[in-house]
Design a protein around this motif. Structure first.
Motif, mmCIF file in Angstrom:
data_model
loop_
_atom_site.group_PDB
_atom_site.id
_atom_site.type_symbol
_atom_site.label_atom_id
_atom_site.label_comp_id
_atom_site.label_asym_id
_atom_site.label_seq_id
_atom_site.Cartn_x
_atom_site.Cartn_y
_atom_site.Cartn_z
ATOM 1 N N LYS A 171 0.823 -1.208 0.000
ATOM 2 C CA LYS A 171 0.000 0.000 0.000
ATOM 3 C C LYS A 171 0.854 1.253 0.000
ATOM 4 C CE LYS A 171 -3.777 -2.185 2.572
ATOM 5 N NZ LYS A 171 -4.631 -2.120 3.780
ATOM 6 N N ASP A 172 0.463 2.215 -0.810
ATOM 7 C CA ASP A 172 1.121 3.510 -0.804
ATOM 8 C C ASP A 172 0.592 4.319 0.380
ATOM 9 O OD1 ASP A 172 0.782 6.601 -1.836
ATOM 10 O OD2 ASP A 172 2.680 5.697 -2.423
ATOM 11 N N PRO A 173 1.463 4.813 1.269
ATOM 12 C CA PRO A 173 0.992 5.522 2.469
ATOM 13 C C PRO A 173 0.100 6.718 2.157
ATOM 14 C CG PRO A 173 3.310 4.983 2.681
ATOM 15 C CD PRO A 173 2.930 4.649 1.273
ATOM 16 N N LEU A 174 0.432 7.466 1.098
ATOM 17 C CA LEU A 174 -0.370 8.636 0.764
ATOM 18 C C LEU A 174 -1.762 8.229 0.300
ATOM 19 C CD1 LEU A 174 -0.588 11.670 0.475
ATOM 20 C CD2 LEU A 174 0.392 11.467 -1.830
ATOM 21 N N HIS A 175 -1.837 7.193 -0.529
ATOM 22 C CA HIS A 175 -3.142 6.714 -0.998
ATOM 23 C C HIS A 175 -3.971 6.160 0.165
ATOM 24 C CE1 HIS A 175 -1.528 6.131 -5.368
ATOM 25 N NE2 HIS A 175 -1.746 7.390 -5.060
ATOM 26 N N ALA A 176 -3.303 5.461 1.088
ATOM 27 C CA ALA A 176 -4.006 4.940 2.260
ATOM 28 C C ALA A 176 -4.567 6.083 3.102
ATOM 29 C CB ALA A 176 -3.072 4.077 3.095
ATOM 30 N N ALA A 177 -3.775 7.153 3.256
ATOM 31 C CA ALA A 177 -4.220 8.309 4.033
ATOM 32 C C ALA A 177 -5.410 8.992 3.358
ATOM 33 C CB ALA A 177 -3.071 9.297 4.200
ATOM 34 N N LEU A 178 -5.335 9.146 2.035
ATOM 35 C CA LEU A 178 -6.432 9.785 1.308
ATOM 36 C C LEU A 178 -7.708 8.950 1.381
ATOM 37 C CD1 LEU A 178 -4.576 11.116 -1.864
ATOM 38 C CD2 LEU A 178 -5.544 12.462 0.001
ATOM 39 N N ALA A 179 -7.556 7.637 1.240
ATOM 40 C CA ALA A 179 -8.724 6.751 1.324
ATOM 41 C C ALA A 179 -9.367 6.850 2.702
ATOM 42 C CB ALA A 179 -8.306 5.307 1.034
ATOM 43 N N THR A 180 -8.536 6.904 3.745
ATOM 44 C CA THR A 180 -9.051 7.009 5.105
ATOM 45 C C THR A 180 -9.793 8.325 5.305
ATOM 46 O OG1 THR A 180 -7.250 5.647 5.964
ATOM 47 C CG2 THR A 180 -8.406 7.031 7.545
ATOM 48 N N PHE A 181 -9.183 9.436 4.864
ATOM 49 C CA PHE A 181 -9.792 10.755 5.076
ATOM 50 C C PHE A 181 -11.097 10.903 4.310
ATOM 51 C CE2 PHE A 181 -10.443 15.219 4.003
ATOM 52 C CZ PHE A 181 -10.446 15.783 5.280
ATOM 53 N N VAL A 182 -11.091 10.510 3.045
ATOM 54 C CA VAL A 182 -12.299 10.657 2.223
ATOM 55 C C VAL A 182 -13.447 9.821 2.795
ATOM 56 C CG1 VAL A 182 -13.305 10.173 -0.040
ATOM 57 C CG2 VAL A 182 -11.068 11.275 0.125
ATOM 58 N N ALA A 183 -13.148 8.580 3.163
ATOM 59 C CA ALA A 183 -14.186 7.711 3.726
ATOM 60 C C ALA A 183 -14.688 8.268 5.059
ATOM 61 C CB ALA A 183 -13.640 6.299 3.924
ATOM 62 N N PHE A 184 -13.781 8.760 5.892
ATOM 63 C CA PHE A 184 -14.168 9.348 7.179
ATOM 64 C C PHE A 184 -15.069 10.553 6.954
ATOM 65 C CE2 PHE A 184 -13.823 11.988 10.889
ATOM 66 C CZ PHE A 184 -13.668 11.120 11.962
ATOM 67 N N ALA A 185 -14.686 11.415 6.000
ATOM 68 C CA ALA A 185 -15.465 12.632 5.744
ATOM 69 C C ALA A 185 -16.854 12.305 5.199
ATOM 70 C CB ALA A 185 -14.706 13.529 4.765
ATOM 71 N N ILE A 186 -16.931 11.348 4.286
ATOM 72 C CA ILE A 186 -18.235 10.990 3.711
ATOM 73 C C ILE A 186 -19.130 10.357 4.767
ATOM 74 C CG2 ILE A 186 -19.400 9.487 2.054
ATOM 75 C CD1 ILE A 186 -17.020 9.899 0.184
#
Length: 264
Positions: A171-186
């Protein structure tokens, strides 16, 4: 459906025939040269758990503020603050965790490569002991050692996996962070949706919390059901578990807000 997905589903259902199909030798040979199948759902865990946390924590804030009988404006302010603050915190944690794991793997790989280059006989003996412990002996053991140590990269990979028990981080750390943030926000936006609509539609203001409860519980069950893709639990059990945990957290927050409302 991929062969791995079919095997997992067959195991969960106790379906021997479906499991046999997933282990068809010809199919195994074919799927072995389809590495793109392994890329599917790489960040699914971050998305599911990010959405779960977003819903639970934001709804807990909404319930607590509502229990304290504060205005809808306060609900939105605190809810948005939680949404952005906690979401960024989770994303930062996912990024730093991923980077730390990658740095650790890189340093261990560099060390193993250095040891192989400088102490090949000692490293070769380590390979021999690893495979002896697996039950290899005699010529079979020596053949395995020769095969592994004849290729430097294969040798390093084997030491990483068998001696250090380190698997490569895909896993790419940046992509993992973005996936986490977007899902959390939605996910976290759902409990606030009713209060946003209440600001646009006056007839909804008196029922904004009740609408938020309904929307949130439905979303909790939906996201909880999606966890079954990660945990392989039955979807309804995963959904009910999420509903119970999230509902309990919201009830506690509401009760705290209700009894301490006079301090606000």
């Amino acid at each position: 459906m991929s062969r791995l997905q079919q095997a997992r589903r067959a195991y969960e259902r106790g379906d021997v025939e479906q499991a046999r199909q997933a282990h068809d030798t010809q199919r195994i040979r074919t799927s072995a040269v389809e590495p793109h199948q392994q890329e599917q759902g790489r960040y699914l865990a971050e998305m599911v758990y990010g959405a779960s946390d977003g819903i639970v924590t934001t709804f807990a804030v909404v319930a607590g503020v509502t229990g304290a009988a504060l205005s809808p404006g306060v609900v939105l302010v605190l809810g948005l603050a939680n949404l952005l603050g906690d979401g960024f915190s989770m994303a930062a944690g996912a990024y730093l965790s991923g980077r730390s794991q990658q740095d650790y793997e890189r340093k261990e790989r560099e060390r193993e490569a250095w040891e192989i280059d400088h102490f090949p006989e000692g490293e070769r003996e380590e390979i021999r002991e690893i495979y002896r412990a697996k039950g290899f002996e005699g010529e079979a053991l020596e053949y395995a050692v020769r095969t592994i140590t004849s290729d430097r990269e294969r040798w390093i990979e084997t030491m990483m996996r068998e001696e250090l028990h380190i698997l490569p981080e895909r896993k790419d750390p940046l992509h993992a962070a973005l996936a986490t943030f977007v899902a959390f926000a939605i996910g976290g936006a759902v409990p606030l949706l009713a209060f946003v609509l209440a600001g646009l539609w006056e007839g909804l203001r008196a029922r904004s919390f009740e609408v938020a409860v309904v929307l949130t519980l439905l979303t909790m069950f939906g996201v909880g059901s999606a966890r079954s893709l990660v945990t392989y639990k039955p979807w309804y059990r995963a959904g009910l578990e999420m509903l119970l945990v999230g509902g309990l957290a919201a009830a506690i927050a509401y009760a705290v807000g209700y009894f301490l409302g006079g301090l606000a």
